[in-house]
Scaffold this active site. Structure first.
Site, PDB file in Angstrom:
ATOM      1  N   ARG A   1      -9.197  -6.388   7.247  1.00 55.25           N
ATOM      2  CA  ARG A   1      -9.395  -5.913   6.008  1.00 55.25           C
ATOM      3  C   ARG A   1      -9.318  -6.722   4.590  1.00 55.25           C
ATOM      4  O   ARG A   1      -9.698  -6.212   3.671  1.00 55.25           O
ATOM      5  CB  ARG A   1      -8.128  -4.807   5.704  1.00 55.25           C
ATOM      6  CG  ARG A   1      -8.449  -3.636   6.718  1.00 55.25           C
ATOM      7  CD  ARG A   1      -7.193  -2.544   6.727  1.00 55.25           C
ATOM      8  NE  ARG A   1      -7.401  -1.476   7.539  1.00 55.25           N
ATOM      9  CZ  ARG A   1      -6.933  -0.219   7.753  1.00 55.25           C
ATOM     10  NH1 ARG A   1      -5.892  -0.116   7.053  1.00 55.25           N
ATOM     11  NH2 ARG A   1      -7.175   0.450   8.697  1.00 55.25           N
TER      12      ARG A   1
ATOM     13  N   ASP B   1      -1.398   9.823  -4.993  1.00 56.68           N
ATOM     14  CA  ASP B   1      -1.577   8.852  -3.868  1.00 56.68           C
ATOM     15  C   ASP B   1      -1.381   7.497  -4.413  1.00 56.68           C
ATOM     16  O   ASP B   1      -1.515   7.309  -5.871  1.00 56.68           O
ATOM     17  CB  ASP B   1      -2.903   8.821  -3.293  1.00 56.68           C
ATOM     18  CG  ASP B   1      -2.968   8.191  -1.723  1.00 56.68           C
ATOM     19  OD1 ASP B   1      -2.841   8.737  -0.944  1.00 56.68           O
ATOM     20  OD2 ASP B   1      -3.147   6.890  -1.875  1.00 56.68           O
TER      21      ASP B   1
HETATM   22  C1  SAM Z   1      -3.227   8.467   6.651  1.00 59.18           C
HETATM   23  S1  SAM Z   1      -3.316   9.121   5.017  1.00 59.18           S
HETATM   24  C2  SAM Z   1      -2.471  10.535   4.987  1.00 59.18           C
HETATM   25  C3  SAM Z   1      -3.400  11.782   3.968  1.00 59.18           C
HETATM   26  C4  SAM Z   1      -2.960  12.930   4.158  1.00 59.18           C
HETATM   27  N1  SAM Z   1      -1.410  13.372   3.847  1.00 59.18           N
HETATM   28  C5  SAM Z   1      -3.132  13.403   5.658  1.00 59.18           C
HETATM   29  O1  SAM Z   1      -2.197  13.805   6.301  1.00 59.18           O
HETATM   30  O2  SAM Z   1      -3.981  13.673   6.208  1.00 59.18           O
HETATM   31  C6  SAM Z   1      -1.816   8.146   4.030  1.00 59.18           C
HETATM   32  C7  SAM Z   1      -2.196   7.764   2.596  1.00 59.18           C
HETATM   33  O3  SAM Z   1      -0.555   7.417   2.229  1.00 59.18           O
HETATM   34  C8  SAM Z   1      -0.961   6.739   1.082  1.00 59.18           C
HETATM   35  N2  SAM Z   1       0.314   5.686   0.833  1.00 59.18           N
HETATM   36  C9  SAM Z   1       0.488   4.830   1.646  1.00 59.18           C
HETATM   37  N3  SAM Z   1       1.658   4.275   0.902  1.00 59.18           N
HETATM   38  C10 SAM Z   1       2.085   4.967  -0.248  1.00 59.18           C
HETATM   39  C11 SAM Z   1       3.068   4.981  -1.030  1.00 59.18           C
HETATM   40  N4  SAM Z   1       4.117   3.883  -1.104  1.00 59.18           N
HETATM   41  N5  SAM Z   1       3.001   5.891  -2.103  1.00 59.18           N
HETATM   42  C12 SAM Z   1       1.877   6.882  -2.063  1.00 59.18           C
HETATM   43  N6  SAM Z   1       1.010   6.800  -1.406  1.00 59.18           N
HETATM   44  C13 SAM Z   1       1.172   6.134  -0.007  1.00 59.18           C
HETATM   45  C14 SAM Z   1      -2.353   5.779   1.141  1.00 59.18           C
HETATM   46  O4  SAM Z   1      -2.932   5.420   0.350  1.00 59.18           O
HETATM   47  C15 SAM Z   1      -3.231   6.977   2.230  1.00 59.18           C
HETATM   48  O5  SAM Z   1      -3.897   7.740   1.445  1.00 59.18           O
END
Ligand code: SAM
Length: 279
Positions: free
Chosen positions: A32, A144
């Site tokens: 990445r 996010d």
């Molecule tokens: C796997 S996706 C899940 C998206 C959606 N909630 C779903 O279940 O389909 C995880 C998301 O968490 C966000 N993320 C990771 N660490 C985070 C943080 N500390 N605060 C806010 N968002 C975060 C990432 O950018 C990503 O978009």
């Protein structure tokens, strides 16, 4: 990647996002970072780490978190949550609204990725609320940590893959079909977009910036990347952000077993703040 570089990247990502990269993620991280190296015209991860140590690296640290975080999502993921909202939570909340008259029903999609989750919530509310409480205004906050996914979410344009997840009647009702260079793409109609507000929020930063509480919080498939103390702090903060009797939906692989909390488990991955919880 050198051990010292991986250790540095791991610590920096953990410090800024609480994403806990295990030793097994080394190859994934190296792959990445390739994109960042090309974007910055650097020839090695060691050079990239040196840059990240400088005072002007603030924006690049955000890009690093963007590159590392997993944004996989799709419309109506974990369908049982939407079913629960339609059949149980929304009828109950609409009944309470008639008695308590809040200004609006408020839903928060925390870690919303590129918008599929909040727009799925918006479709569910748009389809369900008019029959229950036609005058009840509603709003979805969607946040996010990643600026890149928020940009995509605000554009609200999705590929033809949505057909596999959104029933065709709902595609017709809530999406504009693209033509010309946009053929095969679908844009969320303004009647849904106007209910959804996207903003940047790191879930682990201090207290949440919201002044009002939510009736439903959806925080799915993000806690899985955090270690236990971070999950415990986050669940406590989320609970305080819920109205008494409000609902918290987590990812199916994120059971809160083993985490101290005062929420009531209603069904797998569905929790509720008790009406008069002691926090
Ligand atoms: C796997 S996706 C899940 C998206 C959606 N909630 C779903 O279940 O389909 C995880 C998301 O968490 C966000 N993320 C990771 N660490 C985070 C943080 N500390 N605060 C806010 N968002 C975060 C990432 O950018 C990503 O978009």
């Amino acid at each position: 990647m050198r051990d010292s570089d991986y250790h540095f990247i791991r610590s920096l990502v953990y410090e800024r996002s609480r994403i806990n990269l295990g030793p097994d993620k080394r190859e994934l991280v190296a792959a990445r970072l390739g994109k960042r190296l090309r974007a910055m015209q650097l020839s090695s991860i060691s050079d990239y780490c040196s840059y990240l140590r400088t005072a002007e690296a603030h924006d690049e640290i955000a890009n690093l978190i963007d590159a590392i975080s997993t944004n996989h999502t799709f419309f109506f993921r974990e369908e049982h949550h939407f079913e629960f909202l339609r059949t149980t939570a929304l009828p109950e909340l609409a009944g309470r609204w008639r008695a308590e008259r809040w200004p609006a029903l408020r839903v928060w999609s925390a870690a919303c990725s590129s918008g599929e989750e909040p727009y799925s919530l918006a479709i569910t509310l748009a389809e369900t609320l008019p029959a229950l409480a036609p005058d009840l205004p509603w709003r979805i906050d969607a946040t996010d940590i990643s600026h890149r996914v928020l940009e995509r979410a605000r554009m609200a344009i999705y590929g033809e893959g949505i057909a596999g997840h959104v029933p065709s009647a709902l595609v017709q009702k809530y999406f504009q079909c693209g033509f010309g260079p946009q053929a095969g793409n679908y844009r969320v109609k303004p009647c849904l977009q106007e209910h959804v507000v996207f903003s940047h929020l790191n879930l682990i930063d201090g207290p949440f910036p919201f002044t009002e509480q939510f009736h439903v919080i959806v925080c799915r498939n993000v806690m899985i990347y955090f270690d236990r103390p971070t999950q415990e702090d986050l669940v406590a903060k989320l609970m305080r952000q819920l109205v008494p009797g409000g609902y918290l939906l987590v990812g199916h692989s994120e059971s809160l077993t083993g985490i101290r909390h005062s929420l009531v488990l209603l069904a797998p991955a569905i929790y509720r703040r008790p009406p008069a919880a002691k926090i």
